[in-house]
Design an enzyme around this catalytic site. Structure first.
Site, mmCIF file in Angstrom:
data_model
loop_
_atom_site.group_PDB
_atom_site.id
_atom_site.type_symbol
_atom_site.label_atom_id
_atom_site.label_comp_id
_atom_site.label_asym_id
_atom_site.label_seq_id
_atom_site.Cartn_x
_atom_site.Cartn_y
_atom_site.Cartn_z
ATOM 1 N N ILE A 94 -51.389 36.073 -92.872
ATOM 2 C CA ILE A 94 -50.192 36.600 -92.206
ATOM 3 C C ILE A 94 -48.975 35.830 -92.699
ATOM 4 O O ILE A 94 -48.986 34.599 -92.772
ATOM 5 C CB ILE A 94 -50.354 36.523 -90.675
ATOM 6 C CG1 ILE A 94 -51.435 37.525 -90.257
ATOM 7 C CG2 ILE A 94 -49.035 36.834 -89.976
ATOM 8 C CD1 ILE A 94 -51.747 37.525 -88.791
ATOM 9 N N ASN A 109 -47.223 47.158 -97.575
ATOM 10 C CA ASN A 109 -48.633 46.831 -97.324
ATOM 11 C C ASN A 109 -49.438 48.112 -97.276
ATOM 12 O O ASN A 109 -48.915 49.167 -96.903
ATOM 13 C CB ASN A 109 -48.744 46.108 -95.971
ATOM 14 C CG ASN A 109 -50.165 45.729 -95.624
ATOM 15 O OD1 ASN A 109 -50.897 45.192 -96.451
ATOM 16 N ND2 ASN A 109 -50.591 46.022 -94.395
ATOM 17 N N HIS A 111 -52.870 49.687 -95.441
ATOM 18 C CA HIS A 111 -53.789 49.429 -94.324
ATOM 19 C C HIS A 111 -54.758 50.612 -94.205
ATOM 20 O O HIS A 111 -54.334 51.766 -94.300
ATOM 21 C CB HIS A 111 -52.995 49.250 -93.027
ATOM 22 C CG HIS A 111 -53.876 48.938 -91.863
ATOM 23 N ND1 HIS A 111 -54.392 47.670 -91.655
ATOM 24 C CD2 HIS A 111 -54.370 49.719 -90.876
ATOM 25 C CE1 HIS A 111 -55.166 47.700 -90.570
ATOM 26 N NE2 HIS A 111 -55.163 48.939 -90.095
ATOM 27 N N VAL A 146 -47.378 42.721 -87.134
ATOM 28 C CA VAL A 146 -48.432 43.036 -88.115
ATOM 29 C C VAL A 146 -48.815 44.520 -88.039
ATOM 30 O O VAL A 146 -49.006 45.078 -86.947
ATOM 31 C CB VAL A 146 -49.674 42.151 -87.853
ATOM 32 C CG1 VAL A 146 -50.836 42.562 -88.754
ATOM 33 C CG2 VAL A 146 -49.334 40.684 -88.077
ATOM 34 N N ASP A 147 -48.909 45.165 -89.204
ATOM 35 C CA ASP A 147 -49.362 46.557 -89.323
ATOM 36 C C ASP A 147 -48.495 47.523 -88.510
ATOM 37 O O ASP A 147 -49.006 48.477 -87.906
ATOM 38 C CB ASP A 147 -50.834 46.698 -88.891
ATOM 39 C CG ASP A 147 -51.787 45.928 -89.790
ATOM 40 O OD1 ASP A 147 -51.449 45.696 -90.964
ATOM 41 O OD2 ASP A 147 -52.873 45.552 -89.308
HETATM 42 C C1 GAR Z 1 -58.290 47.570 -98.414
HETATM 43 O O1 GAR Z 1 -59.119 48.479 -97.752
HETATM 44 C C2 GAR Z 1 -56.996 47.368 -97.653
HETATM 45 O O2 GAR Z 1 -56.529 48.529 -97.039
HETATM 46 C C3 GAR Z 1 -57.413 46.358 -96.640
HETATM 47 O O3 GAR Z 1 -58.221 45.457 -97.353
HETATM 48 C C4 GAR Z 1 -58.884 46.173 -98.400
HETATM 49 C C5 GAR Z 1 -58.631 45.439 -99.698
HETATM 50 O O4 GAR Z 1 -59.419 45.988 -100.716
HETATM 51 N N1 GAR Z 1 -56.288 45.711 -96.053
HETATM 52 C C6 GAR Z 1 -56.223 45.388 -94.764
HETATM 53 O O5 GAR Z 1 -57.127 45.576 -93.984
HETATM 54 C C7 GAR Z 1 -54.910 44.749 -94.340
HETATM 55 N N2 GAR Z 1 -54.788 44.763 -92.926
HETATM 56 P P1 GAR Z 1 -59.096 45.688 -102.241
HETATM 57 O O6 GAR Z 1 -59.016 44.161 -102.367
HETATM 58 O O7 GAR Z 1 -60.250 46.255 -102.991
HETATM 59 O O8 GAR Z 1 -57.778 46.342 -102.579
#
Ligand code: GAR
Length: 193
Positions: A94, A109, A111, A146-147
């Protein structure tokens, strides 16, 4: 118009980073990946960047006394590469309010849900428990909460009856890989409103 220079911040696998790298390699795509920063030296995404000759930096939270110092190190790395847009792509740390304020409007970002539904972690398991029929993914501007920042683009994804968190995550991830480059293009072309 000059291509947007992206700084992509990651913590792990980096498949969304890969989607951005691939998009930037396309003819006429209005952005380039100038820098990849990871807060995790083991992140697979670092190798993806290295394989494409993209500069990388590892900035670990534990090497910096407090979050402000960590955020300052991030800002210096991003500034050193003249990035115009900071893309969080599975960056699981964060960021402080000062960092968010400094990059406001230039910090986005991805999500894996249809925000404002299901912010936070363990998204897909919570989607399945809730029993909703549709989920999806969101690219949004980052704000202090956040988000929660303004949405740039979303894509919905069906939830199937026999889904596990893993099968659902894979279906949503494929949609993520489509919308993250689309969001960057919308910003580069000033078409987000
Ligand atoms: C993805 O699904 C992204 O949306 C999520 O982490 C993953 C990363 O995958 N992000 C979150 O949950 C943020 N809150 P990657 O490293 O293969 O791109």
């Amino acid at each position: 118009m000059a291509a947007l220079k992206l700084a992509v911040l990651i913590s792990g696998r980096g498949s969304n980073l890969q989607a951005l790298i691939d998009a930037c390699a396309g003819r006429d795509f209005p952005a380039t990946v100038a820098l990849v920063v990871s807060n995790n030296p083991q992140a697979q995404g670092l190798a993806r960047a290295g394989a494409c000759g993209i500069p990388t930096a590892v900035i670990e939270r534990r090497d910096h006394g407090d979050r402000d110092a960590f955020d300052q190190a991030l800002t210096e790395a991003i500034g050193a590469h003249d990035a115009d847009l900071v893309c969080l792509a599975g960056f699981m740390s964060i960021l402080g309010a000062d960092f968010v304020a400094r990059w406001r409007g230039r910090l986005i970002n991805i999500h894996p849900s249809l925000l404002p539904e299901f912010p936070g972690l363990d998204t897909h398991a919570r989607v399945l428990v809730a029993g909703v029929r549709t989920t999806g993914c969101t690219v949004h501007y980052v704000t202090a909460e956040v988000d929660a920042g303004p949405v740039i683009i979303q894509q919905s994804v069906p939830v199937e009856a026999n889904d596990t968190p893993e099968t659902l995550a894979a279906r949503v991830l494929a949609a993520e890989h489509q919308i993250y480059p689309q969001a960057v293009r919308l910003i580069a072309e000033d078409r987000t409103t």
